[in-house]
Write a protein that holds these residues in place. Structure first.
Motif, mmCIF file in Angstrom:
data_model
loop_
_atom_site.group_PDB
_atom_site.id
_atom_site.type_symbol
_atom_site.label_atom_id
_atom_site.label_comp_id
_atom_site.label_asym_id
_atom_site.label_seq_id
_atom_site.Cartn_x
_atom_site.Cartn_y
_atom_site.Cartn_z
ATOM 1 N N THR A 267 33.640 31.812 51.709
ATOM 2 C CA THR A 267 33.105 30.546 52.439
ATOM 3 C C THR A 267 34.612 29.799 53.219
ATOM 4 N N LYS A 268 35.211 28.923 52.323
ATOM 5 C CA LYS A 268 36.835 28.583 52.564
ATOM 6 C C LYS A 268 37.091 29.342 53.496
ATOM 7 N N GLU B 27 35.293 28.290 42.157
ATOM 8 C CA GLU B 27 36.050 28.799 43.518
ATOM 9 C C GLU B 27 37.213 29.253 42.629
ATOM 10 N N VAL C 221 37.190 37.401 45.432
ATOM 11 C CA VAL C 221 37.125 35.412 45.923
ATOM 12 C C VAL C 221 36.216 35.556 44.995
ATOM 13 N N THR C 222 35.990 34.600 45.039
ATOM 14 C CA THR C 222 34.171 33.772 44.005
ATOM 15 C C THR C 222 33.454 34.102 46.092
ATOM 16 N N VAL D 23 44.222 28.163 46.601
ATOM 17 C CA VAL D 23 43.272 28.339 45.494
ATOM 18 C C VAL D 23 43.746 29.259 43.992
ATOM 19 N N ALA E 155 32.086 31.287 47.003
ATOM 20 C CA ALA E 155 32.822 29.803 47.549
ATOM 21 C C ALA E 155 34.121 29.861 48.498
ATOM 22 N N THR E 156 34.761 30.377 47.942
ATOM 23 C CA THR E 156 36.180 30.849 48.367
ATOM 24 C C THR E 156 35.888 31.297 49.292
ATOM 25 N N SER F 107 35.445 40.378 48.025
ATOM 26 C CA SER F 107 33.918 39.483 47.284
ATOM 27 C C SER F 107 32.331 39.833 47.443
#
Length: 197
Positions: free
Chosen positions: A125-126, A54, A119-120, A86, A122-123, A29
């Motif tokens: 971060t998750k 995401e 991955v983005t 996801v 936001a993903t 990312s």
């Protein structure tokens, strides 16, 4: 010196949890996909990788090996034990993953067991939590002239902050693809010479 462009990325390994055997992905990312000007993944199906929303983009070989389609959902477990569902937003090919291997485990591509994806933020971060850019291994991709002087200049500039610098000739994800072409070319010349003799 010698460098005409650079981009920063972060990557970490994650496990895809399935009813069958679990598989592994090296997920990459970046905080801003606009920085990707040197080695942008090429979409085969679905959307182009972006830093918005995401989702995950998976390699073509991994998608084919498991029969995944764009729009399917995966359960991904990060190295911290966090499970995140996801959506697959696309199928991609990466110019810096020509030889898709986990270098510490495999000698040949095993895309049904290990591959790569994007991955983005936001993903990411998750998966890896707030401040993930400080906890995941960083990677800087540079475009430089093709010389030993460029590598020496990079070592001089980066110093102790780098664990290694690889080139097309030494990167385990790129070099074998070029080496195979050289081997096949040499074998073809050998057989042509034997045929003439």
């Amino acid at each position: 010196p010698h460098v005409v462009g650079a981009e920063s990325r972060h990557a970490s390994v994650a496990r895809v949890v399935t009813d069958a055997a679990d598989t592994w992905l090296s997920l990459t990312s970046t905080e801003d996909v606009d920085f990707w000007s040197i080695s942008l993944p090429r979409p085969v199906e679905g959307s182009t990788p972006t830093d918005g929303g995401e989702g995950v983009w998976l390699s073509e070989g991994y998608m084919d090996a498991h029969g995944f389609d764009v729009g399917d959902r995966l359960m991904i477990r990060s190295i911290t034990g966090q499970d995140v569902q996801v959506m697959i937003r696309g199928e991609v090919l990466s110019p810096d993953q020509l030889y898709d291997v986990e270098e510490s485990v495999f000698l040949v591509p095993e895309q049904d067991m290990f591959s790569y994806g994007y991955v983005t933020p936001a993903t990411a971060t998750k998966l890896w939590g707030e401040g993930w850019t400080n906890r995941t291994p960083g990677r800087v991709v540079v475009r430089a002239d093709d010389s030993d002087a460029a590598v020496d200049a990079l070592w001089g500039s980066i110093g102790d902050r780098a664990s290694r610098i690889t080139t097309r000739e030494t990167d385990p994800h790129i070099a074998p693809a070029y080496d195979r072409v050289k081997v096949i070319r040499n074998v073809s010349v050998l057989f042509a010479s034997l045929f003439l003799l």
